[in-house]
Design a protein around this motif. Structure first.
Motif, PDB file in Angstrom:
ATOM      1  N   GLY A  10       0.787  -1.229   0.000  1.00 50.65           N
ATOM      2  CA  GLY A  10       0.000   0.000   0.000  1.00 50.65           C
ATOM      3  C   GLY A  10       0.821   1.281   0.000  1.00 50.65           C
ATOM      4  N   ILE A  11       2.017   1.259  -0.567  1.00 42.84           N
ATOM      5  CA  ILE A  11       2.867   2.447  -0.523  1.00 42.84           C
ATOM      6  C   ILE A  11       2.360   3.552  -1.448  1.00 42.84           C
ATOM      7  CG2 ILE A  11       5.241   3.294  -0.745  1.00 42.84           C
ATOM      8  CD1 ILE A  11       6.137   0.383  -0.209  1.00 42.84           C
ATOM      9  N   PRO A  12       1.917   3.280  -2.675  1.00 46.48           N
ATOM     10  CA  PRO A  12       1.355   4.372  -3.487  1.00 46.48           C
ATOM     11  C   PRO A  12       0.151   5.030  -2.822  1.00 46.48           C
ATOM     12  CG  PRO A  12       1.875   2.484  -4.876  1.00 46.48           C
ATOM     13  CD  PRO A  12       2.013   2.015  -3.455  1.00 46.48           C
ATOM     14  N   GLU A  13      -0.691   4.234  -2.152  1.00 47.61           N
ATOM     15  CA  GLU A  13      -1.847   4.798  -1.447  1.00 47.61           C
ATOM     16  C   GLU A  13      -1.389   5.698  -0.303  1.00 47.61           C
ATOM     17  OE1 GLU A  13      -3.063   1.280  -3.721  1.00 47.61           O
ATOM     18  OE2 GLU A  13      -1.400   1.669  -2.330  1.00 47.61           O
ATOM     19  N   ARG A  14      -0.341   5.313   0.370  1.00 46.02           N
ATOM     20  CA  ARG A  14       0.218   6.108   1.466  1.00 46.02           C
ATOM     21  C   ARG A  14       0.753   7.436   0.946  1.00 46.02           C
ATOM     22  NH1 ARG A  14       4.896   2.936   4.047  1.00 46.02           N
ATOM     23  NH2 ARG A  14       3.236   1.363   4.010  1.00 46.02           N
ATOM     24  N   LEU A  15       1.439   7.398  -0.185  1.00 51.88           N
ATOM     25  CA  LEU A  15       1.978   8.632  -0.762  1.00 51.88           C
ATOM     26  C   LEU A  15       0.859   9.584  -1.175  1.00 51.88           C
ATOM     27  CD1 LEU A  15       4.884   7.103  -2.886  1.00 51.88           C
ATOM     28  CD2 LEU A  15       5.123   8.540  -0.850  1.00 51.88           C
ATOM     29  N   ARG A  16      -0.267   9.031  -1.661  1.00 51.93           N
ATOM     30  CA  ARG A  16      -1.406   9.899  -2.010  1.00 51.93           C
ATOM     31  C   ARG A  16      -1.984  10.567  -0.775  1.00 51.93           C
ATOM     32  NH1 ARG A  16      -2.408   5.897  -6.017  1.00 51.93           N
ATOM     33  NH2 ARG A  16      -3.878   4.748  -4.714  1.00 51.93           N
ATOM     34  N   ALA A  17      -2.053   9.824   0.331  1.00 51.25           N
ATOM     35  CA  ALA A  17      -2.567  10.413   1.570  1.00 51.25           C
ATOM     36  C   ALA A  17      -1.640  11.516   2.071  1.00 51.25           C
ATOM     37  CB  ALA A  17      -2.737   9.332   2.634  1.00 51.25           C
TER      38      ALA A  17
END
Length: 516
Positions: free
Chosen positions: A314-321
């Motif tokens: 879930g790293i791309p999702e974390r970067l979006r947050a």
């Protein structure tokens, strides 16, 4: 021969890991551990041969037990000098400096590694179990090699397992091995397996190529263990749907099939809490942090992620947050640095390379959008650091962002908590990680819900000190109660209960989580 540490952010200390005398506890029987990765490998260092210690959670938990019991650990010999040090039976004493057990190496050629490991294990079973059906790639040769390698490992088991021994298979690489071993070993030999990744719901598992054979394979075990109850229940439901002749008792967690009985339960895996705390308090940790902050000029407030660069994390999702956080809260620009300690993994698989490229692009996007001459919002690095340096990162980070899309347990969340010796940090944790079922004082998020994830970051950064400390104290209690020694003990005691007749697959008294 020289010694070196490589490839992991944790090490092992036999005396600190467990004080239980496992040699006496296991009694007359021995212990045979089967894992894909070996605890020690030998590599060339110029003209010398060096020892690399692969000391992740599995090794940290089992290495001291093996030293006490004096059993056999069977694993793939992947070091380039491994063949130089084994005897005529492909065995070498372990640990190298103070031998306490036998390491038996199984040799795999390039085609077997490509098809058994990178193929069926990590392009079929891994995405199936992490509910990533679009990443499943299956070729007939993958399945053929997976079967063949499982049989080869059982050949090695048969060379070392005696009646009354406990054979402990580790993880999804050996889904077929228990049923093969059941046909070849004495009935008094206890077969057990810990499944370290999630077991998916039936609607996902039904997309698994050769799913029936996988289920039949793991039902060769006397004892099958998952991290948390929902994986156990998912497995039992899959058995009911796949095998018409199986009898499943959900209350006791037993499956009867083809004349055998398998006890299915859950024991959450933990970490070496005391050791991590000692590292976090050490002078070496303080020195690392001083050097790190001088080198990278991090902001006063630090958020941390520690991950394999894997599409399940879930790293791309974390970067979006984080991107949305800085967009909504411009006052935090220059005041918060996000540190991503990544570890590249399985890059030869397209789906892994794609997400690693996506992560790199996301870091560049955020830094280009918000960065200044004096501040870089996202600091990303993938070089190896010592276990103490990692503990220092944990202890000095104001919040940890642990946001897998799906994860069996996630030991990073527990390591972060163990390193919070001042109780000041805040853990933001995905509700899709097994750890989310245990660590109820974390701020739980759904990684794909960017708005709610951003809200959680805002809440963590503005939380009053009293609430932060109360939450972290609660988390430290939970992590301590479920540490690595406890997990090891629960698994082995359950196996011994089956072997010695103190518990059976039909008795509810056999432990199904928590202390026995």
């Amino acid at each position: 021969m020289t010694n070196s540490k490589a490839g992991s952010d944790t090490d092992s200390d036999p005396e600190a890991t467990t004080s239980t005398d496992w040699a006496n506890a296991i009694g007359d029987g021995g212990l045979v551990v089967v894992s894909n990765r070996q605890p020690y490998s030998h590599t060339y260092d110029g003209d010398d041969i060096a020892v690399e210690v692969h000391a992740g959670g599995l090794t940290a938990g089992l290495d001291p037990v093996m030293q006490a019991v004096g059993g056999t650990w069977i694993a793939w010999g992947d070091g380039d000098a491994d063949r130089e040090v084994v005897d005529e039976n492909d065995c070498v004493p372990a640990p190298p400096d103070d031998p306490g057990y036998t390491l038996r190496r199984v040799w795999l050629d390039d085609d077997e590694v490509d098809d058994y490991y990178y193929g069926f294990s990590n392009q079929v079973l891994w995405p199936i179990c992490h509910s990533a059906l679009t990443n499943v790639t299956e070729w007939e040769r993958y399945w053929e090699q997976y079967q063949s390698v499982n049989e080869r490992f059982v050949d090695a088991v048969a060379d070392h397992a005696d009646p009354g021994d406990i054979v402990w298979f580790q993880d999804y690489h050996f889904a077929l091995a228990p049923a093969i071993a059941r046909e070849r070993l004495d009935d008094d030999t206890v077969l057990m397996q810990f499944w370290h990744i999630p077991w998916p719901a039936w609607d996902t598992f039904r997309g698994c190529p050769h799913g029936e054979a996988i289920v039949e394979g793991v039902l060769g075990n006397d004892l099958l263990v998952f991290h948390v109850p929902r994986y156990r229940e998912n497995f039992l439901h899959c058995v009911e749907r796949v095998l018409d002749d199986a009898t499943v008792d959900h209350e006791t967690g037993t499956v009867r099939y083809d004349g055998g009985t398998t006890q299915v339960t859950e024991f959450p895996m933990g970490v070496e809490v005391d050791k991590i705390a000692r590292r976090a308090r050490s002078e070496e940790a303080d020195e690392f942090w001083a050097d790190f902050t001088e080198k990278y000029r991090v902001a006063d407030t630090v958020a941390l992620g520690v991950d394999r660069l894997d599409y399940s994390k879930g790293i791309p999702e974390r970067l979006r947050a984080l991107e949305q956080f800085w967009e909504r809260n411009p006052e935090w620009r220059g005041k918060l640095t996000y540190v991503e300690k990544g570890s590249e993994t399985r890059s030869r698989i397209d789906s892994y390379q794609q997400v690693q490229d996506q992560i790199e692009a996301g870091v560049e996007r955020v830094n280009d959008r918000f960065g200044t001459d004096d501040w870089t919002p996202v600091l990303s690095f993938d070089e190896y650091i010592s276990p103490t340096a990692l503990a220092s990162l944990y202890s000095h980070s104001d919040l940890a962002l642990v946001s897998p899309i799906r994860d069996g347990m996630n030991l990073v969340a527990q390591e972060y908590v163990a390193a919070q010796v001042d109780d000041d940090g805040v853990l933001i944790l995905s509700d899709q990680a097994g750890a989310g079922s245990i660590l109820d004082a974390a701020l739980l998020v759904t990684p794909q819900n960017t708005g709610a994830f951003t809200d959680a970051i805002e809440r963590a950064l503005t939380m009053r000190g009293a609430e932060r400390r109360a939450r972290m104290q609660r988390l430290r209690e939970q992590v301590s109660e479920n540490d690595l020694a406890t997990w090891t003990g629960l698994n082995l005691r359950a196996a011994m209960a089956l072997r010695d007749g103190d518990g059976s697959a039909t008795e509810p008294g056999l432990p199904t989580g928590g202390q026995p």
